[in-house]
Design a protein around this motif. Structure first.
Motif, short mmCIF file in Angstrom:
data_model
loop_
_atom_site.label_atom_id
_atom_site.label_comp_id
_atom_site.label_asym_id
_atom_site.label_seq_id
_atom_site.Cartn_x
_atom_site.Cartn_y
_atom_site.Cartn_z
N THR A 229 0.82 -1.21 0.00
CA THR A 229 0.00 0.00 0.00
C THR A 229 0.86 1.26 0.00
O THR A 229 0.59 2.20 -0.75
CB THR A 229 -0.92 0.00 1.24
OG1 THR A 229 -1.68 -1.20 1.24
CG2 THR A 229 -1.86 1.20 1.22
N ALA B 83 0.27 4.32 -2.62
CA ALA B 83 -0.58 5.38 -2.10
C ALA B 83 0.18 6.30 -1.14
O ALA B 83 1.12 5.89 -0.48
CB ALA B 83 -1.79 4.78 -1.37
N SER C 35 0.04 8.74 2.30
CA SER C 35 -0.52 8.49 3.63
C SER C 35 -1.99 8.89 3.71
O SER C 35 -2.73 8.42 4.57
CB SER C 35 0.29 9.22 4.71
OG SER C 35 0.27 10.61 4.46
N GLY D 204 -4.11 8.01 1.56
CA GLY D 204 -4.87 6.97 0.89
C GLY D 204 -5.06 7.24 -0.59
O GLY D 204 -5.54 6.38 -1.33
N GLY E 248 -3.62 -2.67 -1.10
CA GLY E 248 -3.94 -1.26 -0.94
C GLY E 248 -5.35 -0.86 -1.32
O GLY E 248 -5.69 0.32 -1.26
N GLY F 267 -7.16 0.89 1.67
CA GLY F 267 -6.56 2.19 1.95
C GLY F 267 -6.84 3.21 0.87
O GLY F 267 -7.14 4.38 1.16
N MET F 268 -6.78 2.77 -0.38
CA MET F 268 -7.05 3.71 -1.47
C MET F 268 -8.53 4.07 -1.54
O MET F 268 -8.88 5.19 -1.92
CB MET F 268 -6.55 3.13 -2.78
CG MET F 268 -5.03 3.02 -2.80
SD MET F 268 -4.40 2.41 -4.33
CE MET F 268 -4.16 3.95 -5.17
N VAL G 106 -10.40 4.39 1.11
CA VAL G 106 -10.54 5.39 2.18
C VAL G 106 -10.20 6.77 1.62
O VAL G 106 -10.93 7.74 1.83
CB VAL G 106 -9.63 5.05 3.39
CG1 VAL G 106 -9.56 6.21 4.37
CG2 VAL G 106 -10.12 3.78 4.07
N GLY G 107 -9.10 6.85 0.88
CA GLY G 107 -8.69 8.13 0.29
C GLY G 107 -9.68 8.62 -0.75
O GLY G 107 -10.06 9.80 -0.76
N ARG H 190 -9.48 5.11 8.52
CA ARG H 190 -9.84 3.77 8.05
C ARG H 190 -11.02 3.26 8.88
O ARG H 190 -10.98 3.33 10.12
CB ARG H 190 -8.63 2.84 8.22
CG ARG H 190 -8.81 1.46 7.64
CD ARG H 190 -7.54 0.64 7.88
NE ARG H 190 -7.71 -0.74 7.48
CZ ARG H 190 -7.24 -1.26 6.35
NH1 ARG H 190 -6.54 -0.53 5.52
NH2 ARG H 190 -7.44 -2.53 6.07
N CYS I 251 -14.86 0.22 0.89
CA CYS I 251 -13.61 0.90 0.55
C CYS I 251 -12.79 0.05 -0.41
O CYS I 251 -12.18 0.58 -1.36
CB CYS I 251 -12.80 1.20 1.81
SG CYS I 251 -13.46 2.54 2.81
N GLY J 239 -11.51 1.25 -3.93
CA GLY J 239 -10.06 1.27 -4.07
C GLY J 239 -9.54 0.37 -5.17
O GLY J 239 -8.54 0.68 -5.82
#
Length: 171
Positions: A8, A12, A14, A16, A46, A49-50, A52-53, A60, A70, A74
């Motif tokens: 991740t 990505a 931080s 996301g 990832g 996490g992505m 979330v962004g 998260r 998510c 993502g």
């Protein structure tokens, strides 16, 4: 045959959000390896996490359905790489797997057959966990280093782990 696993933090920021510069550099390197005649398989992580962004969440999520949502968002971000690979005249394929797929003999054989044919056709498979349907991976495995073991299933000559995880697991 080269299998590359990216974590991740490679793909990505931080926040996301996609790290376009790192992703573009990775695509260039993998495309150059393919141009040199190597078969390449990319294992990514990832998606959560992505997502979330991309969804502009402040943190998260802790509940499973939000993590799965998510991951669904993502995963689309991760497949943005298909556009980048197209610039170098390479075709990518997406394969989403679960732990059960690896453990079950007939599913594992289907994965191997698909990967073999994709590589014969000159495609670059991108493998990720299917976090939208397999919640065990979200709660127990937590990282696709384990999924990168697909290299062992597919007779890879080289496995490269691009990760910020400390240590190397031998078992």
């Amino acid at each position: 045959r080269i299998v590359v696993k990216v974590g991740t933090s490679t793909l990505a920021h931080s926040t996301g959000r996609l790290n376009i510069r790192h992703t573009e550099e990775l695509v260039k390197v993998l495309s150059d390896l393919k141009n040199a005649g190597h078969e390449v398989i990319l294992v990514s992580s990832g998606a959560i996490g992505m997502g979330v962004g991309k969804l502009s969440l402040s943190a998260r999520p802790t509940d499973m359905s939000s993590k799965q949502a998510c991951a669904a968002v993502g995963q689309c971000e991760l497949m943005y790489t298909s556009t980048l690979f197209s610039a170098y005249d390479h075709t990518v394929a997406q394969i989403l797997l679960t732990g059960v797929d690896i453990e079950h003999a007939s599913r594992r054989e289907n994965i191997q057959n698909t990967l073999t044919r994709l590589l014969e056709l000159g495609a670059l498979p991108i493998i990720n966990e299917n976090d939208t349907v397999a919640t065990d991976e979200i709660t127990s495995i937590g990282d696709n280093d384990t999924l990168a073991a697909i290299a062992l299933l597919h007779q890879a000559d080289l496995l490269v782990l691009l990760s910020d995880i400390d240590g190397l697991y031998t078992a």
